[in-house]
Design a protein around this motif. Structure first.
Motif, PDB file in Angstrom:
ATOM      1  N   ILE A  23      -1.071  -3.526  -3.269  1.00  0.00           N
ATOM      2  CA  ILE A  23       0.026  -3.996  -4.125  1.00  0.00           C
ATOM      3  C   ILE A  23       1.280  -4.070  -3.259  1.00  0.00           C
ATOM      4  CG2 ILE A  23       1.494  -3.475  -6.109  1.00  0.00           C
ATOM      5  CD1 ILE A  23      -0.859  -2.120  -7.444  1.00  0.00           C
ATOM      6  N   TRP A  24       1.934  -5.207  -3.292  1.00  0.00           N
ATOM      7  CA  TRP A  24       3.203  -5.402  -2.589  1.00  0.00           C
ATOM      8  C   TRP A  24       4.245  -5.805  -3.621  1.00  0.00           C
ATOM      9  CZ3 TRP A  24       2.757  -8.364   2.764  1.00  0.00           C
ATOM     10  CH2 TRP A  24       2.134  -7.516   3.692  1.00  0.00           C
ATOM     11  N   TRP A  25       5.228  -4.981  -3.774  1.00  0.00           N
ATOM     12  CA  TRP A  25       6.307  -5.259  -4.719  1.00  0.00           C
ATOM     13  C   TRP A  25       5.746  -5.606  -6.095  1.00  0.00           C
ATOM     14  CZ3 TRP A  25      10.774  -3.359  -3.551  1.00  0.00           C
ATOM     15  CH2 TRP A  25      11.139  -3.236  -2.206  1.00  0.00           C
ATOM     16  N   SER A  26       4.847  -4.761  -6.568  1.00  0.00           N
ATOM     17  CA  SER A  26       4.247  -4.892  -7.904  1.00  0.00           C
ATOM     18  C   SER A  26       3.460  -6.191  -8.078  1.00  0.00           C
ATOM     19  CB  SER A  26       5.319  -4.823  -9.002  1.00  0.00           C
ATOM     20  OG  SER A  26       6.065  -3.644  -8.871  1.00  0.00           O
TER      21      SER A  26
ATOM     22  N   PHE B 149      -7.225  -8.546   1.967  1.00  0.00           N
ATOM     23  CA  PHE B 149      -6.050  -8.548   2.829  1.00  0.00           C
ATOM     24  C   PHE B 149      -5.647  -7.088   2.971  1.00  0.00           C
ATOM     25  CE2 PHE B 149      -1.409  -8.412   3.273  1.00  0.00           C
ATOM     26  CZ  PHE B 149      -1.255  -9.164   4.423  1.00  0.00           C
ATOM     27  N   SER B 150      -5.333  -6.656   4.168  1.00  0.00           N
ATOM     28  CA  SER B 150      -5.013  -5.254   4.422  1.00  0.00           C
ATOM     29  C   SER B 150      -4.215  -5.184   5.713  1.00  0.00           C
ATOM     30  CB  SER B 150      -6.319  -4.459   4.532  1.00  0.00           C
ATOM     31  OG  SER B 150      -6.084  -3.077   4.625  1.00  0.00           O
TER      32      SER B 150
ATOM     33  N   GLY C 187      -3.960   4.468  -2.016  1.00  0.00           N
ATOM     34  CA  GLY C 187      -4.251   4.269  -0.600  1.00  0.00           C
ATOM     35  C   GLY C 187      -4.427   5.566   0.168  1.00  0.00           C
TER      36      GLY C 187
ATOM     37  N   ASN D  99      -6.020   0.714   4.176  1.00  0.00           N
ATOM     38  CA  ASN D  99      -6.644   1.364   3.012  1.00  0.00           C
ATOM     39  C   ASN D  99      -7.564   0.404   2.253  1.00  0.00           C
ATOM     40  OD1 ASN D  99      -4.965   3.566   3.648  1.00  0.00           O
ATOM     41  ND2 ASN D  99      -3.313   2.782   2.353  1.00  0.00           N
TER      42      ASN D  99
ATOM     43  N   GLY E  61      -0.259   4.189  -6.193  1.00  0.00           N
ATOM     44  CA  GLY E  61      -0.869   4.797  -7.377  1.00  0.00           C
ATOM     45  C   GLY E  61      -2.354   4.496  -7.437  1.00  0.00           C
TER      46      GLY E  61
ATOM     47  N   CYS F  10       8.877  -4.689   7.129  1.00  0.00           N
ATOM     48  CA  CYS F  10       7.765  -5.316   6.415  1.00  0.00           C
ATOM     49  C   CYS F  10       8.065  -5.425   4.923  1.00  0.00           C
ATOM     50  CB  CYS F  10       6.493  -4.526   6.657  1.00  0.00           C
ATOM     51  SG  CYS F  10       5.154  -5.042   5.593  1.00  0.00           S
TER      52      CYS F  10
ATOM     53  N   ASN G  43       1.760   3.337   7.742  1.00  0.00           N
ATOM     54  CA  ASN G  43       1.568   2.961   6.347  1.00  0.00           C
ATOM     55  C   ASN G  43       2.109   4.028   5.411  1.00  0.00           C
ATOM     56  OD1 ASN G  43       0.689   1.397   4.212  1.00  0.00           O
ATOM     57  ND2 ASN G  43      -1.358   1.065   5.063  1.00  0.00           N
TER      58      ASN G  43
HETATM   59  C1  LIG Z   1       5.451  -4.602   1.647  1.00  0.00           C
HETATM   60  C2  LIG Z   1       4.900  -3.472   0.834  1.00  0.00           C
HETATM   61  C3  LIG Z   1       5.151  -3.415  -0.515  1.00  0.00           C
HETATM   62  C4  LIG Z   1       4.582  -2.385  -1.297  1.00  0.00           C
HETATM   63  N1  LIG Z   1       4.811  -2.379  -2.656  1.00  0.00           N
HETATM   64  C5  LIG Z   1       4.220  -1.422  -3.419  1.00  0.00           C
HETATM   65  C6  LIG Z   1       4.408  -1.431  -4.830  1.00  0.00           C
HETATM   66  O1  LIG Z   1       5.106  -2.264  -5.405  1.00  0.00           O
HETATM   67  N2  LIG Z   1       3.788  -0.469  -5.549  1.00  0.00           N
HETATM   68  C7  LIG Z   1       2.995   0.493  -4.959  1.00  0.00           C
HETATM   69  O2  LIG Z   1       2.440   1.330  -5.661  1.00  0.00           O
HETATM   70  N3  LIG Z   1       2.784   0.499  -3.604  1.00  0.00           N
HETATM   71  C8  LIG Z   1       3.368  -0.444  -2.833  1.00  0.00           C
HETATM   72  N4  LIG Z   1       3.177  -0.447  -1.470  1.00  0.00           N
HETATM   73  C9  LIG Z   1       2.234   0.531  -0.880  1.00  0.00           C
HETATM   74  C10 LIG Z   1       0.876  -0.114  -0.608  1.00  0.00           C
HETATM   75  O3  LIG Z   1       0.391  -0.805  -1.751  1.00  0.00           O
HETATM   76  C11 LIG Z   1      -0.181   0.921  -0.199  1.00  0.00           C
HETATM   77  O4  LIG Z   1       0.268   1.657   0.901  1.00  0.00           O
HETATM   78  C12 LIG Z   1      -1.534   0.288   0.096  1.00  0.00           C
HETATM   79  O5  LIG Z   1      -2.564   1.242   0.007  1.00  0.00           O
HETATM   80  C13 LIG Z   1      -1.575  -0.347   1.468  1.00  0.00           C
HETATM   81  O6  LIG Z   1      -2.842  -0.954   1.650  1.00  0.00           O
HETATM   82  P1  LIG Z   1      -3.341  -1.506   3.058  1.00  0.00           P
HETATM   83  O7  LIG Z   1      -3.451  -0.306   3.984  1.00  0.00           O
HETATM   84  O8  LIG Z   1      -4.673  -2.094   2.758  1.00  0.00           O
HETATM   85  O9  LIG Z   1      -2.380  -2.530   3.531  1.00  0.00           O
HETATM   86  C14 LIG Z   1       3.751  -1.416  -0.693  1.00  0.00           C
HETATM   87  C15 LIG Z   1       3.540  -1.465   0.693  1.00  0.00           C
HETATM   88  C16 LIG Z   1       4.104  -2.485   1.444  1.00  0.00           C
HETATM   89  C17 LIG Z   1       3.837  -2.552   2.923  1.00  0.00           C
END
Ligand SMILES: Cc1cc2nc3c(=O)[nH]c(=O)nc-3n(C[C@H](O)[C@H](O)[C@H](O)COP(=O)(O)O)c2cc1C
Length: 233
Positions: free
Chosen positions: A148-151, A64-65, A208, A80, A179, A113, A70
């Motif tokens: 990671i979304w909201w840990s 899922f991405s 990311g 990412n 991270g 989002c 971003n």
């Molecule tokens: C809704 C949301 C919640 C996120 N929560 C966290 C988080 O809890 N901890 C963290 O390190 N990054 C968090 N991030 C950052 C994303 O994990 C990071 O940008 C990731 O690489 C996005 O991957 P993607 O491009 O595949 O969607 C969050 C991003 C979004 C959009």
């Protein structure tokens, strides 16, 4: 990144931007990495050769991405985690790849989002998915990727986990975030929803922004990780 740090950054508006969910049916992926402009390989390994290469196991790489605006990277055409998923599939060779996509797209605005994702997590939502994996039973091993979304894992990933019979299957998780860590929920959390699945390895957590800025450095990390998991290079 720790949850409290992420929340502080979200509160400060540092985590700006937008995304759109997307997904489709499984697609075979090239065996030999031949980077193109988009970093995607060409060519397909015959399945017998691929199975031999991967220890006789049939592998699915699923993720899922989101693309769009971003965290730390500005507007991106390819998420990412999507980049990491493609690299894993290219390095393994001859595996299928499936994007987990929701029916209802997430808000284009990044802050919206994060709010929607927070609300979904609070109510333990199961967003409807746009497509199912064809003949999921054929796969022995599933590489599962997510941001990671909201840990936590994004809620659509839980929908995905609850949608299949995982008896006898091995799940190998990977993720991207702010991270270079996993959520810490993988070992106990994933088998709780993917009933019958076993988790293999510690997972691969990549930042990311690093993946987006330098996919070849990410490829080096993926190679080392796959080697540690026992996949021949
Ligand atoms: C809704 C949301 C919640 C996120 N929560 C966290 C988080 O809890 N901890 C963290 O390190 N990054 C968090 N991030 C950052 C994303 O994990 C990071 O940008 C990731 O690489 C996005 O991957 P993607 O491009 O595949 O969607 C969050 C991003 C979004 C959009």
């Amino acid at each position: 990144m720790k949850r409290r740090d992420f929340i502080r950054m979200a509160g400060l508006g540092i985590l700006g931007l937008a995304f759109v969910g997307c997904g489709e049916e499984t697609k075979p992926v090239a065996s030999t990495p031949v980077p193109s402009a988009g970093g995607v390989a060409a060519g397909i390994t015959p399945s017998a050769e691929a199975a031999a290469h991967n220890g006789g196991k049939k592998i699915l790489v699923t993720y899922f991405s989101r693309k769009g605006d971003n965290y730390e990277v500005g507007y991106i055409e390819k998420g990412n985690t999507h980049i990491v998923a493609d690299i894993i599939a290219q390095e393994l060779g001859g595996v299928d790849i499936f994007e987990i996509k929701t029916v209802k797209e997430y808000p284009a605005d990044y802050r919206e989002c994060t709010e929607e994702a927070k609300a979904e997590k609070a109510r333990d939502a199961r967003p409807e998915l746009a497509a199912m994996v064809k003949d999921f039973a054929q796969y022995d091993t599933v590489f599962l990727g997510y941001p990671i979304w909201w840990s936590d894992l994004p809620m659509p990933v839980y929908t995905f986990l609850e949608s299949y019979d995982w008896q006898g299957k091995t799940v190998i998780p990977f993720c991207t975030s702010a991270g270079d860590n996993m959520t810490g929920l993988e070992d106990r959390g994933i088998p709780r929803y993917a009933k019958g699945a076993k988790i293999k390895g510690e997972g691969l957590g990549l930042r990311g922004k690093s993946v987006q800025d330098n996919p070849e450095a990410a490829r080096t990390k993926v190679r080392a990780w796959l080697k540690k998991l026992g996949y021949q290079q």
